[in-house]
Design a protein around this motif. Sequence first.
Motif, PDB file in Angstrom:
ATOM      1  N   HIS A   1     -94.949 -70.044  48.196  1.00  0.00           N
ATOM      2  CA  HIS A   1     -93.935 -68.989  47.730  1.00  0.00           C
ATOM      3  C   HIS A   1     -93.762 -67.896  48.440  1.00  0.00           C
ATOM      4  O   HIS A   1     -94.688 -66.901  48.740  1.00  0.00           O
ATOM      5  CB  HIS A   1     -94.395 -68.685  46.378  1.00  0.00           C
ATOM      6  CG  HIS A   1     -93.929 -67.493  45.565  1.00  0.00           C
ATOM      7  ND1 HIS A   1     -93.161 -67.873  44.414  1.00  0.00           N
ATOM      8  CD2 HIS A   1     -93.517 -66.317  45.850  1.00  0.00           C
ATOM      9  CE1 HIS A   1     -92.470 -66.732  43.888  1.00  0.00           C
ATOM     10  NE2 HIS A   1     -92.786 -65.698  44.934  1.00  0.00           N
TER      11      HIS A   1
ATOM     12  N   HIS B   1     -95.439 -67.067  36.287  1.00  0.00           N
ATOM     13  CA  HIS B   1     -95.476 -66.052  37.290  1.00  0.00           C
ATOM     14  C   HIS B   1     -96.129 -64.628  36.574  1.00  0.00           C
ATOM     15  O   HIS B   1     -95.721 -64.550  35.377  1.00  0.00           O
ATOM     16  CB  HIS B   1     -94.098 -65.654  37.834  1.00  0.00           C
ATOM     17  CG  HIS B   1     -94.204 -64.977  38.971  1.00  0.00           C
ATOM     18  ND1 HIS B   1     -94.233 -65.286  40.310  1.00  0.00           N
ATOM     19  CD2 HIS B   1     -93.871 -63.569  39.376  1.00  0.00           C
ATOM     20  CE1 HIS B   1     -94.123 -64.391  40.927  1.00  0.00           C
ATOM     21  NE2 HIS B   1     -93.868 -63.352  40.521  1.00  0.00           N
TER      22      HIS B   1
ATOM     23  N   GLU C   1     -99.001 -68.455  39.189  1.00  0.00           N
ATOM     24  CA  GLU C   1     -98.778 -67.635  40.418  1.00  0.00           C
ATOM     25  C   GLU C   1     -98.964 -66.026  40.185  1.00  0.00           C
ATOM     26  O   GLU C   1     -98.322 -65.465  39.269  1.00  0.00           O
ATOM     27  CB  GLU C   1     -97.113 -67.968  40.730  1.00  0.00           C
ATOM     28  CG  GLU C   1     -96.764 -69.278  41.291  1.00  0.00           C
ATOM     29  CD  GLU C   1     -95.623 -69.090  42.111  1.00  0.00           C
ATOM     30  OE1 GLU C   1     -95.297 -69.966  42.848  1.00  0.00           O
ATOM     31  OE2 GLU C   1     -94.777 -68.008  41.836  1.00  0.00           O
TER      32      GLU C   1
END
Length: 377
Positions: free
Chosen positions: A54, A223, A243
């Motif tokens: 990422h 996220h 994440e």
Amino acid sequence: MSLPLHFTGARVLRPGGWDDAPIGMAEGRITDDLPGRAVDLSGWWILPGIVDAHGDGFERHLAPRRGALRDLGDALAMAEAELAVNGITTATLAQFFSWEGGMRSPDFARAMILAHAAYPATLDLRLQLRLETHLLEGFDAAADLVETYDIPYVVFNDHLPHAAFLAGKRPPRLTGQALKSGRSPETHLALLQRLHANGPLVPKALSQLIARLAPRATRLGSHDDQTSQGRRDWRALGVPISEFPETAEAAAEAFSAGDGIVLGAPNVVRGNSHAGKVSARDLIARGHCTALASDYHYPAPRQAALALAQGLGMEAAWALVSSGPARLLGLSDRGSLAPGLRADLIALNPATGRIGATFAAGCPAWIGPDIAPRLLR
């Protein structure tokens, strides 16, 4: 083009640990044979290429100044050069599909995806679509992009200022965000309020979208998880990657269920989160990390792994930026220097921690001034 070469004299980090045996590459693959000519890399380390799960550092190349954007192809070339200099051979370009507007808007996402499809990359430049959870009217268009361009990774963000709305307050930084989006503050505020009101509709819409994406074996992540319940909710929807969890609680929940956990390498380099969240070093010490990602700074994975090696050892530390993220992304053909795998490798100067050369599938992506004479000799 892939070069048949073998390297001698270097210290090589293989799946079983360090050794000094020569390592070769031919037809884009690692080999124990000694193809081509020998290149003496005495004094250097040879490591697996970095797999970045990422990163949005490419944004500074795609839009160096507001309104200055002209050629996305050239911008991708500049981003690729920065990635190669930092030893990243597989990069996940995290492109927003958001209400935030500007280069994070759905229109920009489409333009960037088209430019990516036309760009002849040497590195493996992979796309991730970062979709805002409350932008319900954009779900079909986002899914169309994923299906049409085989985007392998979708992450769900929620950057709306819910706390401010629930408290009856004006969101912070509203004027600056409005200017970046090209809207007036009043128009921007009205949009945010409307999207905030979508809250009750979000779970069902997400479930339907995920059901559409799942048959494509698309990697799905959430996220900034904040709570264990929030991570369980995402897992129940079929989203197994966490994440940048913001709390130890959320990371522990992800770890307990075997979810993938992506942490920010800049957090490691700084020693803490720039936003005051949980320390990545603390989570790594607990084993709660699958992959370290560049996040917003491409030198960070290399810097973080070298810093962590002082405590974890180089083998375990480098795995967090190579084999760990490769496994998380489902890329079984890379992440370590084993015969038959992609010849994604870097030469690193152990005295400086800098990259001297980067090869992606055996192709030279970056050759620095210290290595170039050895290749040309």
